[in-house]
Design a protein around this motif. Structure first.
Motif, PDB file in Angstrom:
ATOM      1  N   ALA A 170      44.620  31.101  19.090  1.00 38.24           N
ATOM      2  CA  ALA A 170      43.544  32.007  19.659  1.00 38.24           C
ATOM      3  C   ALA A 170      42.555  31.448  20.353  1.00 38.24           C
ATOM      4  O   ALA A 170      42.217  31.648  21.301  1.00 38.24           O
ATOM      5  CB  ALA A 170      43.158  32.858  18.404  1.00 38.24           C
ATOM      6  N   TYR A 171      42.001  30.161  19.424  1.00 32.55           N
ATOM      7  CA  TYR A 171      41.026  29.385  20.047  1.00 32.55           C
ATOM      8  C   TYR A 171      41.246  28.642  21.398  1.00 32.55           C
ATOM      9  O   TYR A 171      40.470  28.865  22.306  1.00 32.55           O
ATOM     10  CB  TYR A 171      40.719  28.449  18.866  1.00 32.55           C
ATOM     11  N   VAL A 173      43.574  29.665  23.584  1.00 30.69           N
ATOM     12  CA  VAL A 173      43.676  30.558  24.557  1.00 30.69           C
ATOM     13  C   VAL A 173      42.352  31.155  25.341  1.00 30.69           C
ATOM     14  O   VAL A 173      42.136  31.332  26.430  1.00 30.69           O
ATOM     15  CB  VAL A 173      44.473  31.885  24.039  1.00 30.69           C
ATOM     16  N   PHE A 174      41.394  31.344  24.203  1.00 35.40           N
ATOM     17  CA  PHE A 174      40.217  31.903  24.565  1.00 35.40           C
ATOM     18  C   PHE A 174      39.571  30.597  25.406  1.00 35.40           C
ATOM     19  O   PHE A 174      38.607  30.953  26.356  1.00 35.40           O
ATOM     20  CB  PHE A 174      39.191  32.378  23.413  1.00 35.40           C
ATOM     21  N   ASP A 175      39.550  29.626  24.819  1.00 38.60           N
ATOM     22  CA  ASP A 175      38.664  28.348  25.563  1.00 38.60           C
ATOM     23  C   ASP A 175      39.483  28.247  26.880  1.00 38.60           C
ATOM     24  O   ASP A 175      38.624  27.645  27.652  1.00 38.60           O
ATOM     25  CB  ASP A 175      39.087  27.099  24.750  1.00 38.60           C
ATOM     26  N   GLY A 185      40.187  36.334  28.089  1.00 37.58           N
ATOM     27  CA  GLY A 185      40.290  35.091  27.181  1.00 37.58           C
ATOM     28  C   GLY A 185      40.363  35.692  25.509  1.00 37.58           C
ATOM     29  O   GLY A 185      41.133  35.464  24.717  1.00 37.58           O
ATOM     30  N   GLY A 189      43.684  35.622  23.265  1.00 32.20           N
ATOM     31  CA  GLY A 189      43.682  34.972  21.831  1.00 32.20           C
ATOM     32  C   GLY A 189      44.244  35.657  20.895  1.00 32.20           C
ATOM     33  O   GLY A 189      44.896  35.330  19.944  1.00 32.20           O
ATOM     34  N   ALA A 192      47.890  35.814  21.249  1.00 30.17           N
ATOM     35  CA  ALA A 192      48.415  34.379  20.908  1.00 30.17           C
ATOM     36  C   ALA A 192      48.569  34.268  19.349  1.00 30.17           C
ATOM     37  O   ALA A 192      49.309  33.839  18.731  1.00 30.17           O
ATOM     38  CB  ALA A 192      47.385  33.410  21.474  1.00 30.17           C
ATOM     39  N   ALA A 193      47.529  34.726  18.596  1.00 32.85           N
ATOM     40  CA  ALA A 193      47.467  34.781  17.307  1.00 32.85           C
ATOM     41  C   ALA A 193      48.489  35.677  16.445  1.00 32.85           C
ATOM     42  O   ALA A 193      49.272  35.074  15.570  1.00 32.85           O
ATOM     43  CB  ALA A 193      46.084  35.091  16.584  1.00 32.85           C
TER      44      ALA A 193
END
Length: 431
Positions: A170-171, A173-175, A185, A189, A192-193
């Motif tokens: 998640a981090y 993807v958000f980044d 984002g 995230g 994705a998690a």
């Protein structure tokens, strides 16, 4: 006259006269007592009355405290040893202290696991509380929740690894997408998690009897350990959620704003004990059919929701206390919304909100004792349940409740002292 002038000469002092000591009534303990205790006749009367009240209280408590018995196996034996003398029956603490700390059913030979998790917790929160420490320790802070889960609950080591992998995904993807579009984002995230957790669910073995650490179900958790776990977990989760709610309530998007307003006002208008009953009885019906939701997780969700609503209002007050020029200054620097909040607005608002956040954290930690009403045996649940229900210690109240009060006082006083140190360090009064 000429002889007088011949023998007279000007006198010039070559050494200073040493200063005379002040009178005893102007310095030392005498002055402090006079200025603080007997400055006026009213203060003197109140001082005498207060000293008499302290004497009456201590004359009753100290003999009971220092004349107590610590080495008997029942209340009846304790009374035989005292033979009518004044003294507390503290033997219940020496015999039942493992149940007061770890609960009634946590395996006796596994106490080292929560003890080790507690030591790791002290190391993990150190770089968060004291920001002069090396920032590299934050990696251990990020890994601590997963390590602590595995130590306390046990089971397959793949469970915390898969959980950590979901947050890492998640981090990233958000980044990757959050810099250009925050909403994309954030949602990406979350997706994705859940994808990582779904895939990981297929590789976690169902039979965990042969795991490195034997699994311990949540119903076996109890004692003061349960209060600490609930307090630390819920405070850690409610602060970021409270920040998000406070920002959402000030949002220019009507849908986001009204969702946050309804959530905050509804939760603040409902007693915590009602939410705990909802967590115990009704919350399981909101999850997909066929899934079993742990009671500890349900209680954490409800307590976090409750405290985050109050923290949101405290932080909203800190945001409202900032002058408008701070927002205009962030705009003049060309910062977007996320950058201005992260670099300029939120640091100042959080400094202003420290006393209110700490007040809610202390109240939340004490409110964890309410879980005893839904059959979770925290320290008060252990006292009112298995310990007082036993024939050996039925009738012992002050000793057990005093011990529980001492545990909560030490913890809450430490939190309060840290908050005062942090206020002085950050100079929240804007001197």
């Amino acid at each position: 006259m000429s002889d007088m002038h011949a023998h007279s000469a000007a006198f010039v002092r070559t050494a200073e006269i040493p200063p005379s000591p002040p009178p005893p009534s102007a310095v030392g303990p005498t002055k402090w007592i006079k200025d603080n205790l007997f400055a006026t006749w009213t203060n003197g009367l109140l001082t005498v009355v207060a000293l008499y009240a302290i004497y009456v209280v201590l004359s009753g408590i100290l003999p009971w405290l220092f004349g107590g018995v610590w080495n008997t196996s029942s209340l009846a034996e304790c009374r035989e040893v005292l033979q009518g003398a004044t003294g507390g029956c503290f033997s219940v603490l020496t015999e039942r202290w493992p149940q007061l700390i770890y609960g009634f059913t946590y395996p006796n030979d596994q106490y080292w696991r929560p003890n080790l998790a507690f030591v790791f917790m002290l190391i993990a929160i150190a770089p968060v509380l004291f920001f002069d420490l090396p920032r590299k320790l934050l990696f251990f802070t990020a890994a601590f929740p997963f390590v602590a889960y595995w130590l306390i609950w046990g089971g397959s080591v793949l469970i915390p690894i898969v959980a950590a992998a979901g947050f890492v995904a998640a981090y990233f993807v958000f980044d990757r997408f959050g810099k250009t579009n925050f909403a994309v984002g954030f949602l990406g995230g979350i997706v994705a998690a859940f994808v990582v957790w779904t895939i990981g669910g297929f590789i976690i073995p169902e039979d965990q009897s042969n795991a490195l650490l034997s699994p311990v179900p949540s119903r076996d958790l109890g004692g003061f350990m349960l209060n600490m776990m609930l307090g630390i977990t819920c405070v850690s989760l409610s602060v970021p959620l409270g920040i998000a709610l406070a920002l959402g309530r000030q949002s220019d998007m009507p849908l986001i704003k009204w969702i946050c307003v309804v959530f905050i006002e509804f939760v603040r208008g409902v007693p915590l004990i009602t939410l705990l009953f909802v967590a115990s009885v009704m919350l399981a019906y909101l999850f997909p059919p066929g899934t079993t939701t742990d009671l500890f997780l349900r209680v954490v969700i409800m307590i976090t929701m409750f405290s985050s609503a109050y923290i949101a209002e405290v932080i909203r007050g800190g945001l409202a206390a900032l002058p408008k020029g701070q927002y205009e200054g962030a705009d003049s620097l060309g910062l977007d919304y996320a950058q201005s909040m992260r670099l300029i607005i939120l640091p100042q608002a959080l400094k202003i909100s420290i006393p209110g956040i700490v007040n809610i954290a202390v109240g939340l930690f004490k409110d964890t004792t309410l879980v005893s009403v839904i059959s979770m045996f925290d320290v008060l649940g252990m006292i009112r349940g298995p310990i007082l229900a036993s024939t050996e210690w039925n009738g012992v109240y002050w000793e057990l409740l005093g011990f529980a009060s001492l545990l909560f006082f030490v913890t809450c006083y430490g939190i309060s002292q840290y908050s005062q140190w942090l206020e002085r360090r950050l100079a929240t009064d804007h001197r």
